[in-house]
Motif scaffolding. Structure first.
Motif, PDB file in Angstrom:
ATOM      1  N   VAL A  99      -1.928   1.526 -15.375  1.00 17.54           N
ATOM      2  CA  VAL A  99      -1.218  -0.046 -16.675  1.00 17.54           C
ATOM      3  C   VAL A  99       0.801   0.895 -17.326  1.00 17.54           C
ATOM      4  N   ALA A 100       1.218   1.014 -15.756  1.00 18.91           N
ATOM      5  CA  ALA A 100       2.937   1.552 -15.724  1.00 18.91           C
ATOM      6  C   ALA A 100       3.380  -0.393 -16.782  1.00 18.91           C
ATOM      7  N   PRO A 101       4.264  -0.058 -17.113  1.00 18.14           N
ATOM      8  CA  PRO A 101       5.128  -1.706 -17.505  1.00 18.14           C
ATOM      9  C   PRO A 101       5.235  -2.224 -16.225  1.00 18.14           C
ATOM     10  N   LYS A 102       5.161  -2.059 -15.426  1.00 15.93           N
ATOM     11  CA  LYS A 102       6.006  -3.303 -13.990  1.00 15.93           C
ATOM     12  C   LYS A 102       3.763  -2.993 -13.278  1.00 15.93           C
ATOM     13  N   VAL A 103       4.635  -4.421 -12.222  1.00 14.10           N
ATOM     14  CA  VAL A 103       3.041  -4.738 -11.460  1.00 14.10           C
ATOM     15  C   VAL A 103       3.527  -3.426 -10.275  1.00 14.10           C
ATOM     16  N   LEU A 104       2.022  -2.553 -10.222  1.00 16.96           N
ATOM     17  CA  LEU A 104       2.263  -0.790  -8.687  1.00 16.96           C
ATOM     18  C   LEU A 104       0.915  -1.419  -8.360  1.00 16.96           C
ATOM     19  N   THR A 105       1.374  -1.675  -7.117  1.00 17.80           N
ATOM     20  CA  THR A 105      -0.119  -2.172  -6.394  1.00 17.80           C
ATOM     21  C   THR A 105      -0.688  -0.874  -5.353  1.00 17.80           C
ATOM     22  N   VAL A 106      -1.225  -0.103  -5.436  1.00 15.78           N
ATOM     23  CA  VAL A 106      -1.915   0.851  -4.352  1.00 15.78           C
ATOM     24  C   VAL A 106      -2.335   0.270  -2.880  1.00 15.78           C
ATOM     25  N   GLY A 107      -1.383   0.167  -1.900  1.00  8.12           N
ATOM     26  CA  GLY A 107      -1.733  -0.818  -0.646  1.00  8.12           C
ATOM     27  C   GLY A 107      -3.043   0.140   0.435  1.00  8.12           C
ATOM     28  N   SER A 108      -2.529   1.312   0.996  1.00  5.30           N
ATOM     29  CA  SER A 108      -3.339   1.983   1.225  1.00  5.30           C
ATOM     30  C   SER A 108      -3.523   3.377   0.257  1.00  5.30           C
ATOM     31  N   ILE A 109      -4.776   4.581   0.927  1.00  4.73           N
ATOM     32  CA  ILE A 109      -4.642   5.612   0.346  1.00  4.73           C
ATOM     33  C   ILE A 109      -5.453   6.152   1.388  1.00  4.73           C
ATOM     34  N   GLU A 110      -5.076   7.793   0.864  1.00  2.00           N
ATOM     35  CA  GLU A 110      -6.161   8.538   2.309  1.00  2.00           C
ATOM     36  C   GLU A 110      -6.044   9.822   1.569  1.00  2.00           C
ATOM     37  N   ILE A 111      -7.571  10.207   1.078  1.00  2.00           N
ATOM     38  CA  ILE A 111      -7.882  11.721   0.558  1.00  2.00           C
ATOM     39  C   ILE A 111      -8.709  12.249   1.478  1.00  2.00           C
ATOM     40  N   ARG A 112      -8.324  13.013   1.834  1.00  2.00           N
ATOM     41  CA  ARG A 112      -8.587  14.323   2.584  1.00  2.00           C
ATOM     42  C   ARG A 112      -9.065  15.598   1.252  1.00  2.00           C
TER      43      ARG A 112
END
Length: 195
Positions: free
Chosen positions: A150-163
């Motif tokens: 919901v940020a005022p600019k368009v942001l994308t999460v390209g990759s995410i790693e969760i451990r």
């Protein structure tokens, strides 16, 4: 020698004259008038078709005018959703500020961050990317990703790693199970006219 016209011949000549008069009247007056009427009915059909097309064009024109104004409004609204910077460094600073704002909103302390250079996507857009790592609870991670969305600019999460920070093989006897995650992700932002 005198020509004598008999009654029978006189009647034939009168009949021929009347027939000739009828023929000339039909060919010079009636048939051309009929042809003009036939052409007029065809012209009326053509004019009706032109009128129908004109009305359709007018309705399309008003609809097109409305669509163009809606598109202008939408473009003006979306114009503010892209990062607009004069240099690659300024675009990176804006991206970093947005990510820091989202991390502070979620209560996360970002441990590592790395800004990747600008990549040209097409004639109009470029992308600047930032990779970061941090420790967070699942709730904090969800809040952080929601803040990015919901940020005022368009942001994308390209990759995410969760451990998980700690791998738990059994439930502890006392206390609560610590649910801390190690998150590594890359966040990208579209930059308008980076050239």
């Amino acid at each position: 020698m005198k020509i004598q016209i008999r009654d029978r011949d006189r009647r034939a000549l009168i009949g021929l004259t009347l027939a000739l008069a009828v023929y000339l009247t039909m060919s010079e007056l009636v048939f051309p008038a009929y042809d003009r009427l036939a052409l007029a009915s065809e012209a009326a059909v053509d004019k009706e078709d032109q009128l129908r097309r004109y009305r359709r064009a007018l309705s399309r024109q008003t609809r097109d005018t409305e669509l163009i104004s809606e598109a202008r409004d939408r473009v003006a609204e979306l114009d503010g959703r892209w990062i607009q910077a004069e240099s690659e460094g300024l675009a990176s600073v804006q991206l970093q500020a947005l990510v820091e704002e989202a991390s502070q909103g979620a209560g996360i302390g970002v441990e590592q961050r790395n800004i990747v250079g600008m990549r040209q996507l097409d004639d109009y857009f470029g992308e600047t990317t930032m990779t970061l790592s941090f420790d967070a609870t699942p709730d904090q991670l969800v809040q952080f990703l929601t803040d990015l969305r919901v940020a005022p600019k368009v942001l994308t999460v390209g990759s995410i790693e969760i451990r998980p920070l700690e791998v738990v093989h059994e439930v502890p006897d006392q206390g609560e199970l610590e649910k801390t995650l190690r998150v590594s992700l890359s966040v990208g932002a579209l930059v308008l006219n980076p050239l």
